[in-house]
Design a protein around this motif. Structure first.
Motif, PDB file in Angstrom:
ATOM      1  N   TRP A  35      36.657  37.234  83.007  1.00  0.00           N
ATOM      2  CA  TRP A  35      36.837  35.844  83.669  1.00  0.00           C
ATOM      3  C   TRP A  35      35.663  35.056  82.980  1.00  0.00           C
ATOM      4  CZ3 TRP A  35      39.512  32.247  85.004  1.00  0.00           C
ATOM      5  CH2 TRP A  35      39.308  31.384  85.565  1.00  0.00           C
ATOM      6  N   VAL A  36      36.413  34.511  82.061  1.00  0.00           N
ATOM      7  CA  VAL A  36      35.345  33.319  81.245  1.00  0.00           C
ATOM      8  C   VAL A  36      34.610  32.309  82.144  1.00  0.00           C
ATOM      9  CG1 VAL A  36      37.104  31.964  80.534  1.00  0.00           C
ATOM     10  CG2 VAL A  36      35.009  32.128  78.863  1.00  0.00           C
ATOM     11  N   ARG A  37      35.185  31.941  83.139  1.00  0.00           N
ATOM     12  CA  ARG A  37      34.695  30.960  83.995  1.00  0.00           C
ATOM     13  C   ARG A  37      33.545  31.558  84.850  1.00  0.00           C
ATOM     14  NH1 ARG A  37      35.949  25.510  83.137  1.00  0.00           N
ATOM     15  NH2 ARG A  37      38.096  25.265  82.684  1.00  0.00           N
ATOM     16  N   GLY A  38      33.473  32.789  85.008  1.00  0.00           N
ATOM     17  CA  GLY A  38      32.737  33.710  85.966  1.00  0.00           C
ATOM     18  C   GLY A  38      31.615  34.260  85.177  1.00  0.00           C
ATOM     19  N   GLU A  44      24.810  28.164  86.435  1.00  0.00           N
ATOM     20  CA  GLU A  44      25.698  28.380  87.763  1.00  0.00           C
ATOM     21  C   GLU A  44      26.569  27.350  88.146  1.00  0.00           C
ATOM     22  OE1 GLU A  44      26.154  30.788  91.172  1.00  0.00           O
ATOM     23  OE2 GLU A  44      24.595  31.304  89.689  1.00  0.00           O
ATOM     24  N   GLU A  45      26.396  26.014  87.859  1.00  0.00           N
ATOM     25  CA  GLU A  45      27.162  24.903  88.546  1.00  0.00           C
ATOM     26  C   GLU A  45      28.461  24.935  87.728  1.00  0.00           C
ATOM     27  OE1 GLU A  45      24.250  23.413  85.432  1.00  0.00           O
ATOM     28  OE2 GLU A  45      24.172  24.565  87.259  1.00  0.00           O
ATOM     29  N   GLU A  46      28.549  25.647  86.596  1.00  0.00           N
ATOM     30  CA  GLU A  46      29.855  25.691  85.877  1.00  0.00           C
ATOM     31  C   GLU A  46      30.600  26.912  86.324  1.00  0.00           C
ATOM     32  OE1 GLU A  46      29.481  24.943  81.759  1.00  0.00           O
ATOM     33  OE2 GLU A  46      27.885  23.564  81.834  1.00  0.00           O
ATOM     34  N   ARG A  47      30.180  27.758  86.904  1.00  0.00           N
ATOM     35  CA  ARG A  47      30.935  29.155  87.281  1.00  0.00           C
ATOM     36  C   ARG A  47      31.895  28.798  88.232  1.00  0.00           C
ATOM     37  NH1 ARG A  47      25.679  33.175  87.587  1.00  0.00           N
ATOM     38  NH2 ARG A  47      25.152  32.590  85.743  1.00  0.00           N
ATOM     39  N   ARG A  48      33.103  29.502  88.226  1.00  0.00           N
ATOM     40  CA  ARG A  48      34.431  29.106  89.192  1.00  0.00           C
ATOM     41  C   ARG A  48      34.589  30.735  89.703  1.00  0.00           C
ATOM     42  NH1 ARG A  48      32.375  25.090  88.175  1.00  0.00           N
ATOM     43  NH2 ARG A  48      33.619  23.366  87.280  1.00  0.00           N
ATOM     44  N   PRO A  49      35.105  30.700  90.877  1.00  0.00           N
ATOM     45  CA  PRO A  49      35.509  31.945  91.275  1.00  0.00           C
ATOM     46  C   PRO A  49      36.901  32.447  90.597  1.00  0.00           C
ATOM     47  CG  PRO A  49      36.088  30.377  92.931  1.00  0.00           C
ATOM     48  CD  PRO A  49      35.035  29.530  91.765  1.00  0.00           C
ATOM     49  N   ARG A  50      37.070  33.634  90.692  1.00  0.00           N
ATOM     50  CA  ARG A  50      38.171  34.445  90.051  1.00  0.00           C
ATOM     51  C   ARG A  50      39.696  33.615  90.526  1.00  0.00           C
ATOM     52  NH1 ARG A  50      37.893  39.115  87.065  1.00  0.00           N
ATOM     53  NH2 ARG A  50      35.731  39.712  86.694  1.00  0.00           N
ATOM     54  N   PRO A  51      40.686  33.501  89.729  1.00  0.00           N
ATOM     55  CA  PRO A  51      41.827  32.948  90.266  1.00  0.00           C
ATOM     56  C   PRO A  51      42.388  33.811  91.260  1.00  0.00           C
ATOM     57  CG  PRO A  51      41.742  33.334  87.879  1.00  0.00           C
ATOM     58  CD  PRO A  51      40.345  33.717  88.329  1.00  0.00           C
ATOM     59  N   SER A  52      43.071  33.224  92.089  1.00  0.00           N
ATOM     60  CA  SER A  52      43.774  34.162  92.945  1.00  0.00           C
ATOM     61  C   SER A  52      45.462  34.694  92.675  1.00  0.00           C
ATOM     62  CB  SER A  52      44.209  33.292  94.495  1.00  0.00           C
ATOM     63  OG  SER A  52      44.825  32.249  94.253  1.00  0.00           O
ATOM     64  N   TRP A  58      46.164  31.903  84.017  1.00  0.00           N
ATOM     65  CA  TRP A  58      46.879  31.574  82.659  1.00  0.00           C
ATOM     66  C   TRP A  58      46.836  29.961  82.583  1.00  0.00           C
ATOM     67  CZ3 TRP A  58      45.571  34.051  78.675  1.00  0.00           C
ATOM     68  CH2 TRP A  58      45.241  35.312  78.772  1.00  0.00           C
ATOM     69  N   ALA A  59      46.672  29.297  83.785  1.00  0.00           N
ATOM     70  CA  ALA A  59      46.579  27.752  83.660  1.00  0.00           C
ATOM     71  C   ALA A  59      45.581  27.263  83.177  1.00  0.00           C
ATOM     72  CB  ALA A  59      47.073  27.343  85.090  1.00  0.00           C
ATOM     73  N   ASP A  60      44.321  28.247  83.446  1.00  0.00           N
ATOM     74  CA  ASP A  60      43.284  27.880  82.961  1.00  0.00           C
ATOM     75  C   ASP A  60      43.062  27.879  81.447  1.00  0.00           C
ATOM     76  OD1 ASP A  60      39.929  27.687  83.700  1.00  0.00           O
ATOM     77  OD2 ASP A  60      40.059  29.069  82.004  1.00  0.00           O
ATOM     78  N   GLU A  61      42.538  26.696  80.989  1.00  0.00           N
ATOM     79  CA  GLU A  61      42.415  26.505  79.387  1.00  0.00           C
ATOM     80  C   GLU A  61      41.391  27.374  78.668  1.00  0.00           C
ATOM     81  OE1 GLU A  61      41.224  22.715  76.508  1.00  0.00           O
ATOM     82  OE2 GLU A  61      42.334  22.168  78.593  1.00  0.00           O
ATOM     83  N   TRP A  62      40.205  27.680  79.422  1.00  0.00           N
ATOM     84  CA  TRP A  62      39.213  28.487  78.850  1.00  0.00           C
ATOM     85  C   TRP A  62      39.738  30.007  78.714  1.00  0.00           C
ATOM     86  CZ3 TRP A  62      33.633  27.687  80.937  1.00  0.00           C
ATOM     87  CH2 TRP A  62      33.304  26.361  80.748  1.00  0.00           C
ATOM     88  N   THR A  63      40.604  30.378  79.562  1.00  0.00           N
ATOM     89  CA  THR A  63      41.239  31.924  79.411  1.00  0.00           C
ATOM     90  C   THR A  63      42.259  31.682  78.348  1.00  0.00           C
ATOM     91  OG1 THR A  63      41.086  32.060  82.194  1.00  0.00           O
ATOM     92  CG2 THR A  63      42.795  33.308  80.861  1.00  0.00           C
ATOM     93  N   GLN A  64      43.097  30.413  78.176  1.00  0.00           N
ATOM     94  CA  GLN A  64      44.118  30.389  77.392  1.00  0.00           C
ATOM     95  C   GLN A  64      43.371  30.708  76.028  1.00  0.00           C
ATOM     96  OE1 GLN A  64      46.304  27.107  77.757  1.00  0.00           O
ATOM     97  NE2 GLN A  64      46.663  27.201  79.755  1.00  0.00           N
ATOM     98  N   HIS A  65      41.976  30.375  75.669  1.00  0.00           N
ATOM     99  CA  HIS A  65      41.553  30.216  74.449  1.00  0.00           C
ATOM    100  C   HIS A  65      40.632  31.491  74.312  1.00  0.00           C
ATOM    101  CE1 HIS A  65      39.125  29.260  70.794  1.00  0.00           C
ATOM    102  NE2 HIS A  65      38.073  29.629  71.509  1.00  0.00           N
ATOM    103  N   SER A  66      40.268  32.197  75.571  1.00  0.00           N
ATOM    104  CA  SER A  66      39.073  33.275  75.261  1.00  0.00           C
ATOM    105  C   SER A  66      39.978  34.457  75.674  1.00  0.00           C
ATOM    106  CB  SER A  66      37.955  33.180  76.170  1.00  0.00           C
ATOM    107  OG  SER A  66      37.536  32.046  75.874  1.00  0.00           O
TER     108      SER A  66
END
Length: 147
Positions: A35-38, A44-52, A58-66
């Protein structure tokens, strides 16, 4: 980060697409993916919890790329007559199995001989694996994905 190799064994079922979908949901629920956002390399301020949900993932742009460096990066099983496409899984053909192992009925012992059939990033393969009596027992999914 580079691409990651992944592989999974699941119980055999005739519908390979349904087997893939069940596997994808199982791995998502288990959280067994990158999970690229985690990523703990992020502040720390840029991290996000895992999607539900997978849709949210897959709506996350970072995931689409990475990608997720897992089976979650492939979405469907192609028909044998289709050209290989990114983010899809293609079943090992009888001819490929014969060339790689000398047999059309693959077993777990044949897995090392067919693994090189998945060479491209963002592309997966699958093979039905049989027992010593020729009865389908498992489906083996494998490939490379992620950036």
């Amino acid at each position: 980060m580079g691409a990651s190799y992944w592989d999974y064994y699941v119980p055999y079922q005739e519908d390979l697409g349904a087997a893939l979908e069940e596997l994808r949901h199982r791995e998502f629920r288990a959280g067994d993916y990158f999970w690229v956002r985690g990523d703990d390399r992020l502040p720390e301020e840029e991290r996000r919890p895992r999607p539900s949900t997978l849709d949210e993932l897959w709506a996350d742009e970072w995931t689409q790329h990475s990608g997720t460096h897992s089976i979650l990066d492939v979405f469907h099983v192609q028909r044998e007559d289709e050209e290989p496409e990114a983010c899809a899984v293609q079943q090992v053909t009888a001819e490929e199995a014969r060339r790689a192992t000398g047999s059309e009925r693959l077993t777990r012992e044949h897995v090392p001989a067919v693994q090189d059939l998945a060479r491209e990033r963002w592309y997966g393969r699958c093979a039905v694996l049989h027992d010593n009596h020729g009865t389908p027992q498992e489906i083996y999914f494998w490939g490379w994905s992620g950036d």
